[in-house]
Design an enzyme around this catalytic site. Structure first.
Site, PDB file in Angstrom:
ATOM      1  N   MET A   1       0.810  -1.327   0.152  1.00 44.40           N
ATOM      2  CA  MET A   1       0.127   0.028   0.041  1.00 44.40           C
ATOM      3  C   MET A   1       0.755   1.165   0.170  1.00 44.40           C
ATOM      4  O   MET A   1       1.837   0.887   1.002  1.00 44.40           O
ATOM      5  CB  MET A   1      -1.106   0.332   1.248  1.00 44.40           C
ATOM      6  CG  MET A   1      -1.896  -0.930   1.339  1.00 44.40           C
ATOM      7  SD  MET A   1      -2.699  -1.314   3.141  1.00 44.40           S
ATOM      8  CE  MET A   1      -1.483  -2.234   4.046  1.00 44.40           C
TER       9      MET A   1
ATOM     10  N   GLY B   1       1.514   3.730   4.823  1.00 41.62           N
ATOM     11  CA  GLY B   1       2.403   3.223   3.408  1.00 41.62           C
ATOM     12  C   GLY B   1       2.669   1.977   4.559  1.00 41.62           C
ATOM     13  O   GLY B   1       3.695   2.599   5.015  1.00 41.62           O
ATOM     14  N   SER B   2       2.171   1.036   3.759  1.00 39.60           N
ATOM     15  CA  SER B   2       2.550  -0.520   4.795  1.00 39.60           C
ATOM     16  C   SER B   2       2.625  -1.208   3.709  1.00 39.60           C
ATOM     17  O   SER B   2       2.181  -1.287   2.655  1.00 39.60           O
ATOM     18  CB  SER B   2       2.196  -0.647   5.941  1.00 39.60           C
ATOM     19  OG  SER B   2       0.543   0.324   5.742  1.00 39.60           O
ATOM     20  N   ARG B   3       2.429  -2.409   4.374  1.00 37.05           N
ATOM     21  CA  ARG B   3       2.473  -3.532   3.617  1.00 37.05           C
ATOM     22  C   ARG B   3       1.594  -4.851   4.268  1.00 37.05           C
ATOM     23  O   ARG B   3       1.409  -4.929   5.758  1.00 37.05           O
ATOM     24  CB  ARG B   3       3.608  -4.035   2.824  1.00 37.05           C
ATOM     25  CG  ARG B   3       3.361  -5.909   2.292  1.00 37.05           C
ATOM     26  CD  ARG B   3       4.384  -6.265   2.356  1.00 37.05           C
ATOM     27  NE  ARG B   3       5.538  -7.300   2.590  1.00 37.05           N
ATOM     28  CZ  ARG B   3       6.706  -7.840   1.774  1.00 37.05           C
ATOM     29  NH1 ARG B   3       6.994  -7.034   1.201  1.00 37.05           N
ATOM     30  NH2 ARG B   3       6.545  -9.709   1.569  1.00 37.05           N
TER      31      ARG B   3
END
EC number: 4.1.1.65
Length: 232
Positions: A102, A189-191
């Site tokens: 993301m 912002g990440s995953r």
């Protein structure tokens, strides 16, 4: 269709976790505008961006226990067989992992991929590498959930990124979940990694865009026809 429903279809709500940030940006805009008027408009743009980041749209989620739905908006960054994180207690055998990255423009509300019950939640401190890197799965701060489904246990791991420094989890152990139900949020912002047991077949490819609560990322059994969906 009522006027209220029409407005709801146009205006996407902001998740409550974003209220303090949106309010903070707006107050800062007023202060900056008092000092130098053009700064107000810059601050207002940032306020609108913050509201956009914390948006929480409704989604139409397929109601089929053989389907796994994307837990996040973003780009599929990996589809491979890997050993799951030890803290999930899912064993040492490789499992199918689907990873979704993301960026700061994606909706960051996370959803359950499948219907089931939470059997384990495990938080692990770590680094804040770029979440798109493969090693981020092992080294970054993360929060993992294990969900008991019709087809066995799956793992859902929220991973912090280079900018993201706060993982939020909305659910608890023993809590039942529907597919598409909101389970958490990661800021800026990440995953998300999803680990599947034997029998799951991927239905996405690296580079593909995924929509949380809607895109089918894996399936158990043979492909089927249309399924019933519900708002989530």
């Amino acid at each position: 269709m009522s006027l209220l429903n029409s407005v709801r279809n146009v205006i996407v709500p902001v998740h409550k976790e974003g209220y303090p940030f949106v309010a903070g940006f707006f107050v800062a805009s007023l202060v900056l505008g008092w000092v130098f008027k053009p700064l107000f408009w810059i601050g207002l743009i940032l306020t609108l961006w913050c509201a956009y980041f914390f948006r929480d749209p409704e989604r139409m989620t397929a109601q089929d226990d053989d389907l796994a739905i994307s837990p996040a908006d973003g780009k599929v960054s990996g589809v491979q067989m890997v050993t799951p994180p030890a803290e999930l207690n899912l064993g040492t055998e490789p499992m199918l992992r689907v990873s979704i990255f993301m960026n700061v423009f994606d909706c960051h509300v996370n959803r359950s991929p499948m219907r089931g019950r939470i059997t384990n939640i495990a938080y692990r401190q770590g680094s804040f590498l770029n979440a798109e890197l493969d090693k981020a799965s092992e080294q970054n701060e993360r929060n993992g959930l294990v969900i008991e489904t019709k087809h066995g246990e799956i793992g859902v791991v929220q991973i912090a990124g280079l900018v993201a420094r706060r993982i939020l989890c909305f659910v608890n152990v023993n809590e039942p979940l529907d597919a598409g139900e909101r389970i958490g949020l990661i800021r800026f912002g990440s995953r998300l990694d999803v680990f599947f047991p034997a029998g799951a077949e991927p239905r996405v490819a690296v580079g593909q865009r995924a929509i949380a609560g809607e895109t089918i990322i894996a399936e158990f059994g043979s492909p089927k026809g249309p399924t019933v969906s519900r708002r989530s």
